[in-house]
Structure formats: structure tokens, C-alpha cells
Design an enzyme around this catalytic site. Sequence first.
Site, mmCIF file in Angstrom:
data_model
loop_
_atom_site.group_PDB
_atom_site.id
_atom_site.type_symbol
_atom_site.label_atom_id
_atom_site.label_comp_id
_atom_site.label_asym_id
_atom_site.label_seq_id
_atom_site.Cartn_x
_atom_site.Cartn_y
_atom_site.Cartn_z
ATOM 1 N N HIS A 1 -16.935 -2.564 9.241
ATOM 2 C CA HIS A 1 -15.969 -2.185 8.201
ATOM 3 C C HIS A 1 -16.242 -0.816 7.579
ATOM 4 O O HIS A 1 -15.647 -0.466 6.566
ATOM 5 C CB HIS A 1 -15.860 -3.273 7.123
ATOM 6 C CG HIS A 1 -15.492 -4.612 7.703
ATOM 7 N ND1 HIS A 1 -14.258 -4.866 8.230
ATOM 8 C CD2 HIS A 1 -16.228 -5.739 7.895
ATOM 9 C CE1 HIS A 1 -14.235 -6.094 8.711
ATOM 10 N NE2 HIS A 1 -15.421 -6.646 8.525
ATOM 11 N N LYS B 1 -15.630 3.009 8.302
ATOM 12 C CA LYS B 1 -14.919 3.902 9.213
ATOM 13 C C LYS B 1 -15.860 5.007 9.669
ATOM 14 O O LYS B 1 -16.719 5.458 8.907
ATOM 15 C CB LYS B 1 -13.703 4.499 8.499
ATOM 16 C CG LYS B 1 -12.647 3.433 8.183
ATOM 17 C CD LYS B 1 -11.583 3.956 7.253
ATOM 18 C CE LYS B 1 -10.638 2.808 6.880
ATOM 19 N NZ LYS B 1 -9.735 3.194 5.778
ATOM 20 N N GLY C 1 -11.818 -5.216 2.500
ATOM 21 C CA GLY C 1 -12.880 -4.543 3.244
ATOM 22 C C GLY C 1 -13.671 -5.478 4.127
ATOM 23 O O GLY C 1 -14.786 -5.149 4.519
ATOM 24 N N LYS D 1 -5.418 -10.067 -3.237
ATOM 25 C CA LYS D 1 -4.795 -9.912 -1.920
ATOM 26 C C LYS D 1 -3.592 -10.833 -1.701
ATOM 27 O O LYS D 1 -2.682 -10.481 -0.948
ATOM 28 C CB LYS D 1 -5.839 -10.093 -0.816
ATOM 29 C CG LYS D 1 -7.059 -9.151 -0.945
ATOM 30 C CD LYS D 1 -6.664 -7.678 -1.065
ATOM 31 C CE LYS D 1 -7.806 -6.812 -1.544
ATOM 32 N NZ LYS D 1 -7.401 -5.469 -1.967
ATOM 33 N N HIS E 1 -6.168 -0.287 13.516
ATOM 34 C CA HIS E 1 -6.045 -0.196 12.065
ATOM 35 C C HIS E 1 -5.325 1.117 11.744
ATOM 36 O O HIS E 1 -5.889 2.195 11.922
ATOM 37 C CB HIS E 1 -7.430 -0.230 11.413
ATOM 38 C CG HIS E 1 -7.389 -0.116 9.919
ATOM 39 N ND1 HIS E 1 -8.459 0.243 9.166
ATOM 40 C CD2 HIS E 1 -6.377 -0.311 9.054
ATOM 41 C CE1 HIS E 1 -8.113 0.261 7.891
ATOM 42 N NE2 HIS E 1 -6.853 -0.063 7.800
ATOM 43 N N LYS F 1 -2.507 -15.728 10.716
ATOM 44 C CA LYS F 1 -2.653 -15.703 12.161
ATOM 45 C C LYS F 1 -3.717 -14.643 12.472
ATOM 46 O O LYS F 1 -3.672 -13.544 11.909
ATOM 47 C CB LYS F 1 -1.311 -15.303 12.784
ATOM 48 C CG LYS F 1 -1.327 -15.133 14.278
ATOM 49 C CD LYS F 1 -1.072 -16.461 14.964
ATOM 50 C CE LYS F 1 -1.349 -16.376 16.456
ATOM 51 N NZ LYS F 1 -1.602 -17.709 17.024
ATOM 52 N N ARG G 1 -5.832 4.285 -4.430
ATOM 53 C CA ARG G 1 -6.698 5.436 -4.735
ATOM 54 C C ARG G 1 -6.578 6.472 -3.625
ATOM 55 O O ARG G 1 -5.957 6.218 -2.593
ATOM 56 C CB ARG G 1 -8.147 4.960 -4.801
ATOM 57 C CG ARG G 1 -8.558 4.234 -3.527
ATOM 58 C CD ARG G 1 -10.035 3.979 -3.409
ATOM 59 N NE ARG G 1 -10.329 2.909 -2.473
ATOM 60 C CZ ARG G 1 -10.373 3.020 -1.154
ATOM 61 N NH1 ARG G 1 -10.136 4.182 -0.581
ATOM 62 N NH2 ARG G 1 -10.621 1.969 -0.396
ATOM 63 N N ARG H 1 -17.131 11.321 10.039
ATOM 64 C CA ARG H 1 -17.946 11.107 8.835
ATOM 65 C C ARG H 1 -19.405 11.374 9.172
ATOM 66 O O ARG H 1 -20.004 10.652 9.982
ATOM 67 C CB ARG H 1 -17.791 9.684 8.321
ATOM 68 C CG ARG H 1 -16.383 9.388 7.845
ATOM 69 C CD ARG H 1 -16.370 8.127 7.017
ATOM 70 N NE ARG H 1 -15.018 7.716 6.711
ATOM 71 C CZ ARG H 1 -14.712 6.783 5.812
ATOM 72 N NH1 ARG H 1 -15.677 6.167 5.150
ATOM 73 N NH2 ARG H 1 -13.460 6.456 5.588
ATOM 74 N N LYS I 1 -9.186 -15.736 4.606
ATOM 75 C CA LYS I 1 -9.567 -14.548 3.841
ATOM 76 C C LYS I 1 -9.677 -14.874 2.355
ATOM 77 O O LYS I 1 -8.916 -15.685 1.842
ATOM 78 C CB LYS I 1 -8.493 -13.448 4.003
ATOM 79 C CG LYS I 1 -8.350 -12.889 5.399
ATOM 80 C CD LYS I 1 -7.306 -11.784 5.417
ATOM 81 C CE LYS I 1 -7.291 -11.057 6.756
ATOM 82 N NZ LYS I 1 -6.313 -9.957 6.783
HETATM 83 C C1 MV4 Z 1 -7.380 -9.243 10.032
HETATM 84 C C2 MV4 Z 1 -7.853 -9.138 11.365
HETATM 85 C C3 MV4 Z 1 -7.201 -9.880 12.323
HETATM 86 N N1 MV4 Z 1 -6.174 -10.671 11.994
HETATM 87 N N2 MV4 Z 1 -6.336 -10.041 9.754
HETATM 88 C C4 MV4 Z 1 -10.856 -6.726 8.004
HETATM 89 C C5 MV4 Z 1 -10.873 -5.999 6.725
HETATM 90 C C6 MV4 Z 1 -9.708 -6.462 5.974
HETATM 91 N N3 MV4 Z 1 -9.154 -5.369 5.267
HETATM 92 C C7 MV4 Z 1 -8.772 -7.022 6.969
HETATM 93 N N4 MV4 Z 1 -9.521 -7.170 8.178
HETATM 94 C C8 MV4 Z 1 -9.004 -7.768 9.266
HETATM 95 N N5 MV4 Z 1 -7.935 -8.572 9.036
HETATM 96 C C9 MV4 Z 1 -5.770 -10.747 10.717
HETATM 97 N N6 MV4 Z 1 -4.742 -11.556 10.410
HETATM 98 C C10 MV4 Z 1 -8.931 -8.289 11.618
HETATM 99 C C11 MV4 Z 1 -9.528 -7.608 10.566
HETATM 100 C C12 MV4 Z 1 -10.604 -6.728 10.907
HETATM 101 C C13 MV4 Z 1 -10.514 -5.348 10.731
HETATM 102 C C14 MV4 Z 1 -9.405 -4.734 10.173
HETATM 103 C C15 MV4 Z 1 -9.345 -3.385 9.984
HETATM 104 C C16 MV4 Z 1 -10.404 -2.575 10.391
HETATM 105 C C17 MV4 Z 1 -11.507 -3.143 10.936
HETATM 106 C C18 MV4 Z 1 -11.590 -4.524 11.118
HETATM 107 C C19 MV4 Z 1 -12.728 -5.084 11.689
HETATM 108 C C20 MV4 Z 1 -12.796 -6.431 11.878
HETATM 109 C C21 MV4 Z 1 -11.749 -7.252 11.469
#
Ligand code: MV4
Length: 448
Positions: free
Chosen positions: A235, A237, A164, A117, A208, A201, A291, A337, A158
Site C-alpha cells: 500500500h 506507492k 489505505g 468509507k 489503481h 466483490k 487533500r 518516489r 473492509k
Molecule cells: C479492493 C481490492 C479488490 N477488490 N476492493 C486496498 C486499499 C484500499 N484503498 C482499497 N484496496 C483494495 N480494495 C475490492 N473490492 C483491492 C485493493 C487493493 C489495492 C488497491 C489499490 C492499490 C493497491 C492495492 C493493493 C492491494 C489491494
Amino acid sequence: MTISKILIANRGEIALRVLRACKELGIATVAVHSTADADAMHVRLADESVCIGPPPSRDSYLNIHQIVAACEITGADAVHPGYGFLSENAKFADILDAHGITFIGPTAEHIRLMGDKITAKKTAVELGIPVVPGSAGEVLPENAMEIARQIGFPVLIKATAGGGGRGMKVAKNETELEEAVSTARSEALAAFGNDAVYMEKYLGHPRHIEVQVVGDGEGNAIHLGERDCSLQRRHQKVWEEANSPALNVEQRMKIGQICADAMKKMKYRGAGTIEFLYENGEFYFIEMNTRLQVEHPITEAITGIDLVHEQIRVASGGGLSVTQDEITFSGHAIECRINAEDPRTFVPSPGTITHFHAPGGLGVRVDSGAYAGYKIPPYYDSLIGKLIVHGRTRVECMMRLRRVLDEFVVDGIKTTLPLFQDLVANQDIANGDYDIHWLEDYLARTAP
Ligand code: MV4
């Protein structure tokens, strides 16, 4: 090189989805299956099938040696990995390559680049994709406070090997930082065998939104607009739509063009999805998936383009079938889904489907391997089908979805269908007024 026989290294609805594309292109198909899936539809509909092992995924659908052996035995010259399983496994792509078998997907190099990442984010910056403000690279415990102060609280830690949502920790203030960094590091080590973390941040209420791209590996690439996947739980969908109710056409074409240009620069090959958080009118890159995604049919519904056809074309060096100018976005599509799960707790509900009736009519697509008498094995994910509804407007799409949900019959097991009946009648959903937290808040608010 021409592809004449494709082995589908997957199961369930996505194996059927890929089979359908192969048949339309006149390409022979090989199904692989575990002993638990001998009665599955993908095995029945393929030209040939090979049993590759016992039920656990690691012994069958994730067993690279068995899959390569199945290619050798059947003479398959290409593998489509579907999603999940081996679809983002760079080693698998390398091994197929070494055997002279075409991997229907990006290069192993591009899979690796996006799998890490921190490297993915650096690449995004270089390619002109907007990212979340954050650390330049890995964050070590001794530097964490200085970096967090620069970014400004709240911050999110992270895992660089993550994705995910696994291995993420929020620190709201300085007091919470040390513990957030150390738990993120130990969870990352336990989950991925790599304790490297980075910092961003924290965005509190984003949507999303993800952009679909396809590249030919030679510097041509297109975007197929976006999908809004904000309605999720833990996480996973649940409901996806195209277009996003939050964007107008100018925003769509602008972010789409940024993504297509980036894919041209990196000479990306295959289908890919560039994931963003979207808040206050701004896009922030978070990850790229190299993918085909579960929710690709909503993009197909509004563009009329078959993404699996495109994947196979570019894998065989045949190029894209369309240019950006030829792509038009028509109407609105929603995917639900259908999981074999309790609709409130999401606890899996495997077992035998006693009755099954899929809805039909204009603007309705059901991708499913389920049938009456089918016994859902307990070993795999609980997705048993996808309902995709298309309408000329979002309102028409929602009205159609309401009608279609009433027609869908799946008896003998619990499914998520009742949840969709609640969602389609909800005012926030009707208004398109939701973010990534909406569904979990709704479930908590309406719990019995
Ligand atoms: C974030 C965020 C808030 N701020 N990054 C969760 C999965 C990963 N792919 C990235 N994610 C997130 N990153 C920042 N800087 C909140 C999430 C996140 C989230 C993102 C997409 C779909 C669902 C989510 C559920 C909780 C947190």
C-alpha cells in the site's frame, strides 16, 4: 477573505512545495518544526519558523494546540496541512475555524463524509460515481453469509473507518467467510476503535487509477485527468504516471467528467482525489482523499496547472483560475518516489547524506528537501524526494527517465533509486502492462 500569511503544518518535500507556491503568490510563510528538524530546508526557506515540540509526530506535527499557538504567535491567517499528518483531520479544520484561521482544504463536513468509507461510498452512488458491487452498508456477522451469496465469491471485508488497505480480509468461499468477517472486525477495532465492516466483490487484478479534482466550494469544479498508481508495495506507492497507460482519451474525459460533475453537486472545495479500481474497462470507486496527494506533480506536469496555487485561491474565495475547457493534457509524466530505504526490502535507512546531486534538463523536476550533509531523522516517513519526468510521449518520458536516473547521486544512505533503474529497463513496464500486484510479484520473482 484574503490570505497574507500561511503556516505550513508539515515537513520535508511537501513543506517546500507549499512554500514555493506561497512565494510565487506573494504570501508570507511560517514553517513549524520539531527539534529533530531544526536543520531542515523548509525551516531555512520560510520567512519565519516556530519549534513546536520534540521529535515524535504526535508531540509536534500532530500537536493541534502547538500549531494553533504558532498561528497566534506569528499572526498566520491560514494553514496548509500538506499531506499526511493533519491534512484529513476534521477536528483540526473545526478548531482552526473556531480561531478564525483558514484551513486550506475542504470543509470539516466533507472531510468527515469521506473519512467514513461506508458514507463515502453511499455518497458516491448518490453522485453518480460507479462503485464496486457490495453491501448496502455495514455488515453484521449474522447477515454476512446472505450478503456474500448475493454478491458472489470471492468477497472482500473492509473496515468502514479504514482506508489505505488496513483492516481488509478476502473470503474466497463460504468456508472462509466467518473467520474473515471476525478477523476484519477485531483488526478494525484494534486499529481504528470502530469494528464496523462492509463487504465488496473482490476484484482480482485491477489497476489503481485516481482522478484529480478541484472545486471552489460554490458549485464549480474541474478534473485534471487521472494518475495510474498501480505500482505499489504494501500500500505504499512507488511509481505513478499520468496519463494511465490503460486509458484512451474518451475513457479519460468520461470518468473525469463524472468526477467533476459529482464535485459540483456536493459543492466540494479544494483539491481532492477520487480513487478507483479499474478492471476489464470498468471503473469502481473505492475511496476519496480530501487533500493534496504526494503524486500531484505528474498532474501538474501534463496540465501546466499549479495545484497548490488553486488550493490557496479557492480557500480564499478567489475561485478556480481555469475552466474545464481551458485544460489541455500534454504528453506523459512519471514520478519515482526516492525513499531512504533498501531498494529490495524497503527497510528504512536513515543517516547522513554525504553527496547529493539532483539531475536536471528539459522535462525534469526534483521536489526534495535533501542536501549534502543533511541528516535524515529516523522519526518520520522515509520519502526524501520525488523525481518527476515529463516527455511528449510515454516513450520519450521513459527514455528521459533512464537518462535522469543515471545522473541522480545520493550517497551515504540506501535509496530506492536502484529499483527504478530496474523498473525503467523492464519490458512489462515499457509496455504499461501491470496491475496492483505486479510490483510485489516482481520483487518476489527477482529476489536474490
Ligand atoms: C479492493 C481490492 C479488490 N477488490 N476492493 C486496498 C486499499 C484500499 N484503498 C482499497 N484496496 C483494495 N480494495 C475490492 N473490492 C483491492 C485493493 C487493493 C489495492 C488497491 C489499490 C492499490 C493497491 C492495492 C493493493 C492491494 C489491494
